[in-house]
Write an enzyme that holds these catalytic residues in place. Sequence first.
Site, PDB file in Angstrom:
ATOM      1  N   SER A   1       0.851  -1.196   0.000  1.00 42.86           N
ATOM      2  CA  SER A   1       0.000   0.000   0.000  1.00 42.86           C
ATOM      3  C   SER A   1       0.884   1.242   0.000  1.00 42.86           C
ATOM      4  O   SER A   1       2.082   1.149   0.289  1.00 42.86           O
ATOM      5  CB  SER A   1      -0.853  -0.030   1.274  1.00 42.86           C
TER       6      SER A   1
ATOM      7  N   TYR B   1      -3.550  -0.798  10.086  1.00 35.29           N
ATOM      8  CA  TYR B   1      -3.345  -1.025   8.653  1.00 35.29           C
ATOM      9  C   TYR B   1      -1.934  -0.598   8.250  1.00 35.29           C
ATOM     10  O   TYR B   1      -1.233  -1.293   7.518  1.00 35.29           O
ATOM     11  CB  TYR B   1      -4.403  -0.228   7.883  1.00 35.29           C
TER      12      TYR B   1
HETATM   13  P1  NAD Z   1     -12.045  -4.945  -0.912  1.00 38.04           P
HETATM   14  O1  NAD Z   1     -12.630  -4.668   0.437  1.00 38.04           O
HETATM   15  O2  NAD Z   1     -12.815  -4.552  -2.122  1.00 38.04           O
HETATM   16  O3  NAD Z   1     -11.658  -6.481  -1.040  1.00 38.04           O
HETATM   17  C1  NAD Z   1     -11.033  -7.169  -0.003  1.00 38.04           C
HETATM   18  C2  NAD Z   1     -11.020  -8.644  -0.294  1.00 38.04           C
HETATM   19  O4  NAD Z   1     -10.491  -9.326   0.850  1.00 38.04           O
HETATM   20  C3  NAD Z   1     -12.417  -9.197  -0.556  1.00 38.04           C
HETATM   21  O5  NAD Z   1     -12.360 -10.095  -1.634  1.00 38.04           O
HETATM   22  C4  NAD Z   1     -12.741  -9.950   0.725  1.00 38.04           C
HETATM   23  O6  NAD Z   1     -13.549 -11.074   0.514  1.00 38.04           O
HETATM   24  C5  NAD Z   1     -11.369 -10.393   1.187  1.00 38.04           C
HETATM   25  N1  NAD Z   1     -11.367 -10.628   2.619  1.00 38.04           N
HETATM   26  C6  NAD Z   1     -11.694  -9.738   3.595  1.00 38.04           C
HETATM   27  N2  NAD Z   1     -11.592 -10.337   4.801  1.00 38.04           N
HETATM   28  C7  NAD Z   1     -11.190 -11.617   4.561  1.00 38.04           C
HETATM   29  C8  NAD Z   1     -10.915 -12.715   5.409  1.00 38.04           C
HETATM   30  N3  NAD Z   1     -11.031 -12.630   6.733  1.00 38.04           N
HETATM   31  N4  NAD Z   1     -10.541 -13.885   4.837  1.00 38.04           N
HETATM   32  C9  NAD Z   1     -10.454 -13.988   3.486  1.00 38.04           C
HETATM   33  N5  NAD Z   1     -10.671 -12.976   2.631  1.00 38.04           N
HETATM   34  C10 NAD Z   1     -11.056 -11.805   3.186  1.00 38.04           C
HETATM   35  O7  NAD Z   1     -10.645  -4.231  -0.881  1.00 38.04           O
HETATM   36  P2  NAD Z   1      -9.567  -3.945  -2.019  1.00 38.04           P
HETATM   37  O8  NAD Z   1      -9.442  -2.487  -2.128  1.00 38.04           O
HETATM   38  O9  NAD Z   1      -9.836  -4.759  -3.235  1.00 38.04           O
HETATM   39  O10 NAD Z   1      -8.251  -4.465  -1.276  1.00 38.04           O
HETATM   40  C11 NAD Z   1      -7.477  -5.562  -1.728  1.00 38.04           C
HETATM   41  C12 NAD Z   1      -6.070  -5.404  -1.183  1.00 38.04           C
HETATM   42  O11 NAD Z   1      -5.482  -4.222  -1.721  1.00 38.04           O
HETATM   43  C13 NAD Z   1      -5.995  -5.256   0.336  1.00 38.04           C
HETATM   44  O12 NAD Z   1      -4.844  -5.911   0.813  1.00 38.04           O
HETATM   45  C14 NAD Z   1      -5.840  -3.758   0.511  1.00 38.04           C
HETATM   46  O13 NAD Z   1      -5.214  -3.434   1.720  1.00 38.04           O
HETATM   47  C15 NAD Z   1      -4.981  -3.444  -0.679  1.00 38.04           C
HETATM   48  N6  NAD Z   1      -4.967  -2.043  -1.090  1.00 38.04           N
HETATM   49  C16 NAD Z   1      -6.111  -1.410  -1.489  1.00 38.04           C
HETATM   50  C17 NAD Z   1      -6.036  -0.084  -1.889  1.00 38.04           C
HETATM   51  C18 NAD Z   1      -7.229   0.688  -2.329  1.00 38.04           C
HETATM   52  O14 NAD Z   1      -7.091   1.912  -2.548  1.00 38.04           O
HETATM   53  N7  NAD Z   1      -8.381   0.086  -2.518  1.00 38.04           N
HETATM   54  C19 NAD Z   1      -4.807   0.574  -1.897  1.00 38.04           C
HETATM   55  C20 NAD Z   1      -3.669  -0.104  -1.484  1.00 38.04           C
HETATM   56  C21 NAD Z   1      -3.771  -1.412  -1.094  1.00 38.04           C
END
Ligand code: NAD
Length: 239
Positions: free
Chosen positions: A131, A144
């Site tokens: 991230s 986080y």
């Molecule tokens: P999201 O909330 O849309 O998706 C999260 C995913 O994690 C979902 O598929 C959910 O089912 C799964 N998940 C949540 N809890 C879980 C558990 N206990 N066991 C198994 N699976 C679980 O979020 P996203 O934005 O797609 O995030 C995906 C990754 O990218 C994460 O690691 C997040 O930290 C990272 N990220 C996101 C952003 C952003 O701006 N959206 C930026 C940097 C990093």
Amino acid sequence: MTGGARGLGAGIALGLAEAGADVTVVTTHSSSDDVVGQIQARGREAYTITADLSDESILQSVMDQAVQAMGRIDILVNNAGIIRRTPVADHAASDWHDVLDLNLNSVFFLSQYAGREMIKQGSGKIINIASMLTYQGGINVPGYTAAKHGVAGITKAMANEWASKGVNVNAIAPGYMATDNTAALRADEDRNKSILDRIPAGRWGRAEDLQGPVVFLASNASDYMHGHVLCVDGGWMNR
Ligand code: NAD
């Protein structure tokens, strides 16, 4: 592929399928049908494992099921993650532990279990989703931030030990991407504007923006890359 049913994970799963990978989607949702159907539509095999990856005691079994379904594991993408937004002074112990359990502990143990298989094979690619908060402190998200700093640490630690064994461990640091994870930021007019003002590309990122970088890190084209954290952020880190 963890957390592949929606958000960035779904985009990554489809990108890998398009590049020729069979994919096991590990998710808490029962509704992974959409992604599974789209992977199959690309001519690849798709499997789903429904599991709560914050429960460390089940992680070996999740890995065993994935290896059994596919016959081997060549690529692990640690993408599943949650975020809890409360100021440091009010950050509940439960929020701290929930975030660390999923966003850091599951990444370490799933990588350890996959890595053992990959070392036996003499090849493998592990890609962790980091991230911007791998580099910065953030606001109201201390657990986080700690977890995402930790993701960079274990990426480098594992890469150092496994580079000579044919196993690449790298990470991707997405910028501000439009998913459920950031819905609260986009709903806050002031935060939304201040974030957009800092992104040279002038827009929030999309899941598709990660597909090329993930396929690159999953392919032989990146065989000499070890312990790298690749920013895919519309230029955020340059400002
Ligand atoms: P999201 O909330 O849309 O998706 C999260 C995913 O994690 C979902 O598929 C959910 O089912 C799964 N998940 C949540 N809890 C879980 C558990 N206990 N066991 C198994 N699976 C679980 O979020 P996203 O934005 O797609 O995030 C995906 C990754 O990218 C994460 O690691 C997040 O930290 C990272 N990220 C996101 C952003 C952003 O701006 N959206 C930026 C940097 C990093």
